[in-house]
Design an enzyme around this catalytic site. Sequence first.
Site, PDB file in Angstrom:
ATOM      1  N   ASP A 170       0.802  -1.225   0.000  1.00  0.00           N
ATOM      2  CA  ASP A 170       0.000   0.000   0.000  1.00  0.00           C
ATOM      3  C   ASP A 170       0.839   1.282   0.000  1.00  0.00           C
ATOM      4  O   ASP A 170       0.301   2.373   0.035  1.00  0.00           O
ATOM      5  CB  ASP A 170      -0.978   0.006   1.179  1.00  0.00           C
ATOM      6  CG  ASP A 170      -0.270   0.083   2.515  1.00  0.00           C
ATOM      7  OD1 ASP A 170       0.974   0.212   2.562  1.00  0.00           O
ATOM      8  OD2 ASP A 170      -0.963   0.017   3.547  1.00  0.00           O
ATOM      9  N   TYR A 266      10.802   4.376   0.978  1.00  0.00           N
ATOM     10  CA  TYR A 266      11.682   3.397   1.622  1.00  0.00           C
ATOM     11  C   TYR A 266      13.132   3.493   1.164  1.00  0.00           C
ATOM     12  O   TYR A 266      14.028   2.959   1.827  1.00  0.00           O
ATOM     13  CB  TYR A 266      11.150   1.971   1.398  1.00  0.00           C
ATOM     14  CG  TYR A 266      10.089   1.598   2.404  1.00  0.00           C
ATOM     15  CD1 TYR A 266      10.425   1.017   3.621  1.00  0.00           C
ATOM     16  CD2 TYR A 266       8.744   1.863   2.161  1.00  0.00           C
ATOM     17  CE1 TYR A 266       9.455   0.682   4.554  1.00  0.00           C
ATOM     18  CE2 TYR A 266       7.767   1.545   3.091  1.00  0.00           C
ATOM     19  CZ  TYR A 266       8.128   0.955   4.282  1.00  0.00           C
ATOM     20  OH  TYR A 266       7.168   0.645   5.214  1.00  0.00           O
TER      21      TYR A 266
HETATM   22  P1  NAD Z   1      -0.174  -8.029  13.771  1.00  0.00           P
HETATM   23  O1  NAD Z   1       0.926  -8.690  14.508  1.00  0.00           O
HETATM   24  O2  NAD Z   1      -1.080  -7.100  14.474  1.00  0.00           O
HETATM   25  O3  NAD Z   1      -1.106  -9.161  13.103  1.00  0.00           O
HETATM   26  C1  NAD Z   1      -0.630 -10.278  12.477  1.00  0.00           C
HETATM   27  C2  NAD Z   1      -1.474 -11.490  12.843  1.00  0.00           C
HETATM   28  O4  NAD Z   1      -0.963 -12.608  12.133  1.00  0.00           O
HETATM   29  C3  NAD Z   1      -1.446 -11.869  14.325  1.00  0.00           C
HETATM   30  O5  NAD Z   1      -2.732 -11.940  14.846  1.00  0.00           O
HETATM   31  C4  NAD Z   1      -0.745 -13.221  14.339  1.00  0.00           C
HETATM   32  O6  NAD Z   1      -1.204 -14.074  15.352  1.00  0.00           O
HETATM   33  C5  NAD Z   1      -1.074 -13.741  12.967  1.00  0.00           C
HETATM   34  N1  NAD Z   1      -0.166 -14.790  12.494  1.00  0.00           N
HETATM   35  C6  NAD Z   1       1.178 -14.852  12.625  1.00  0.00           C
HETATM   36  N2  NAD Z   1       1.655 -15.966  12.043  1.00  0.00           N
HETATM   37  C7  NAD Z   1       0.588 -16.617  11.511  1.00  0.00           C
HETATM   38  C8  NAD Z   1       0.440 -17.827  10.785  1.00  0.00           C
HETATM   39  N3  NAD Z   1       1.511 -18.574  10.464  1.00  0.00           N
HETATM   40  N4  NAD Z   1      -0.797 -18.194  10.408  1.00  0.00           N
HETATM   41  C9  NAD Z   1      -1.870 -17.436  10.722  1.00  0.00           C
HETATM   42  N5  NAD Z   1      -1.796 -16.272  11.407  1.00  0.00           N
HETATM   43  C10 NAD Z   1      -0.573 -15.873  11.800  1.00  0.00           C
HETATM   44  O7  NAD Z   1       0.501  -7.326  12.526  1.00  0.00           O
HETATM   45  P2  NAD Z   1       0.062  -6.031  11.703  1.00  0.00           P
HETATM   46  O8  NAD Z   1       0.880  -4.908  12.113  1.00  0.00           O
HETATM   47  O9  NAD Z   1      -1.394  -5.874  11.747  1.00  0.00           O
HETATM   48  O10 NAD Z   1       0.540  -6.415  10.246  1.00  0.00           O
HETATM   49  C11 NAD Z   1       0.118  -7.571   9.579  1.00  0.00           C
HETATM   50  C12 NAD Z   1       0.942  -7.801   8.344  1.00  0.00           C
HETATM   51  O11 NAD Z   1       0.586  -6.892   7.310  1.00  0.00           O
HETATM   52  C13 NAD Z   1       2.456  -7.602   8.553  1.00  0.00           C
HETATM   53  O12 NAD Z   1       3.147  -8.550   7.787  1.00  0.00           O
HETATM   54  C14 NAD Z   1       2.682  -6.225   7.985  1.00  0.00           C
HETATM   55  O13 NAD Z   1       4.015  -6.013   7.646  1.00  0.00           O
HETATM   56  C15 NAD Z   1       1.773  -6.306   6.797  1.00  0.00           C
HETATM   57  N6  NAD Z   1       1.437  -5.053   6.116  1.00  0.00           N
HETATM   58  C16 NAD Z   1       1.826  -4.957   4.827  1.00  0.00           C
HETATM   59  C17 NAD Z   1       1.543  -3.834   4.099  1.00  0.00           C
HETATM   60  C18 NAD Z   1       2.055  -3.773   2.694  1.00  0.00           C
HETATM   61  O14 NAD Z   1       2.252  -2.710   2.161  1.00  0.00           O
HETATM   62  N7  NAD Z   1       2.331  -4.889   2.027  1.00  0.00           N
HETATM   63  C19 NAD Z   1       0.832  -2.790   4.683  1.00  0.00           C
HETATM   64  C20 NAD Z   1       0.427  -2.915   6.011  1.00  0.00           C
HETATM   65  C21 NAD Z   1       0.734  -4.072   6.723  1.00  0.00           C
HETATM   66  C1  G6P Z   2       3.561   0.922   4.798  1.00  0.00           C
HETATM   67  C2  G6P Z   2       4.236  -0.185   4.032  1.00  0.00           C
HETATM   68  C3  G6P Z   2       4.005  -1.499   4.701  1.00  0.00           C
HETATM   69  C4  G6P Z   2       4.481  -1.448   6.126  1.00  0.00           C
HETATM   70  C5  G6P Z   2       3.819  -0.314   6.849  1.00  0.00           C
HETATM   71  C6  G6P Z   2       4.490  -0.152   8.197  1.00  0.00           C
HETATM   72  O1  G6P Z   2       2.189   0.799   4.728  1.00  0.00           O
HETATM   73  O2  G6P Z   2       3.790  -0.262   2.708  1.00  0.00           O
HETATM   74  O3  G6P Z   2       4.674  -2.492   3.985  1.00  0.00           O
HETATM   75  O4  G6P Z   2       4.186  -2.651   6.791  1.00  0.00           O
HETATM   76  O5  G6P Z   2       3.977   0.885   6.151  1.00  0.00           O
HETATM   77  O6  G6P Z   2       3.712   0.663   8.967  1.00  0.00           O
HETATM   78  P1  G6P Z   2       3.852   0.688  10.548  1.00  0.00           P
HETATM   79  O7  G6P Z   2       2.845   1.716  10.910  1.00  0.00           O
HETATM   80  O8  G6P Z   2       3.508  -0.700  11.010  1.00  0.00           O
HETATM   81  O9  G6P Z   2       5.253   1.056  10.830  1.00  0.00           O
HETATM   82 MN    MN Z   3       4.519  -2.204   1.794  1.00  0.00          MN
END
Ligand code: NAD
Ligand code: G6P
Ligand code: MN
Length: 443
Positions: A170, A266
Amino acid sequence: MKKFSITIAGGGSTFTPGIVLMLLKHLDRFPIRQIKFYDNLEERQARIASACEILLKERAPDILFTATTDPETAFTDVDFVMAHIRVGLYAMREKDEKIPLKYGVVGQETCGPGGIAYGMRSIGGVLELIDYMEKYSPNAWMLNYSNPAAIVAEATRKLRPKAKIINICDMPVGIEERMAQAIGLASRKEMVVRYYGLNHFGWWTDIRDTEGNDLMPKIQEYVSQFGYALPSESQESQQTDASWKHTFMKAKEVYDIDPTTLPNTYLKYYFYPQDEVAHTNPEFTRANEVMIGREKQVFNECDRITNSGSAENTILEIDEHASYIVDLARAIAYNTHERMLLIVPNNGAIENFDESAMVEIPCIVGSNGPEPLIQGKIPRFQKGLMEQQVAVEKLVVEAWEERSYQKLWQALTLSKIVPNAKVAKDLLDDLVSVNQEYWPELK
Ligand code: NAD
Ligand code: G6P
Ligand code: MN
């Protein structure tokens, strides 16, 4: 109109309520009959799920809702899996950030040693989700944004080449929203962009309005002064966390290095690592900021909803950035041919770059998935940087697959963020010792 069945994998994520609210907002464009939460940590998911259940009952009582830790229940009868897991939770993100800082090296969720350590944890978790999906709903698509997306995408390309998974981020759409606001447009949807790079490692080369007028000069003029910081978020405003404000301002200096393009935020970790280390408190990193901020707020609010039995005046917010997940799901479901930035195999789209690299580029999305758009040849500066970074990402996946200590040491040594092989080895040994529960045992 067909109604869809969605599984949110990582139901206990801090982003889950925002996604649910976002799905509810778009029900007229993307009708839903069922939402299931899946997580491997029952207690964590239960706190989010019980609040979301109340919210769904109030706002869309026809939608069936289940929260489960059983893969068969979670992945049976599903059209789309929206995956955002964090293997190791915030406790491990904190270690990913703090261990490198001990050596004066940037500690970051997805970049450098922290991202490599996180990648070694995530690969197995995401592959497991794919296997469940393929077993119980072989026609479903997974829209995955579990990080570190670059490494996860390479792992899925290499180890599950036939899987119906699309890896997404995102950050570009978030930055595009800022660009649009900076030049007075109502939304990023008024812009058509060309962009290339790896995930969290890319550049815009062309931005036009829908009539084809070039918007780059105006945006570049803005970024040369303010980066991606917006006037509405002065230092005093509380809406954006301090570390993100710094990131958006720092984009000005990242832009200066190549004023013919516009950079992803980044890149600051690769170009100005010393500044990053200098302003980071090694005792209180971004993981700490999120744990006392977003994580606490989301879980406390969910508990409040559960205890009061109503979500009527909730402070939970729609995850606006995530609305592009609905666009992506719709593009597949209704063959809309929407143009979107996705992480896909290069296959010649960047002409002078590794065919097998997972690159982030614009694609046309239809019911067969993404069709990448050619971005042509890229300049030596970006090519050099990307060659180095993609090699790091590929080495991590090889290290995971072969259980190879040697390759992981090479990956760390090659990372632009790590100064030398000695520091790389010391870092690796520290990371191995705290990740035993999550990494394969290395030989
Ligand atoms: P979080 O720790 O609050 O939530 C993650 C959840 O995943 C937890 O509830 C955990 O128990 C669960 N989990 C962990 N391992 C698991 C498995 N093997 N099977 C099933 N569930 C499992 O994390 P968050 O801050 O809400 O972020 C979630 C993910 O989204 C992270 O990887 C974060 O980096 C990603 N994210 C990516 C983007 C992007 O741009 N691609 C943007 C925002 C968040
Ligand atoms: C952006 C990136 C994600 C990353 C997030 C981290 O949305 O695209 O890949 O996980 O920022 O945000 P945070 O608020 O968890 O530092
Ligand atoms: Mn990202």
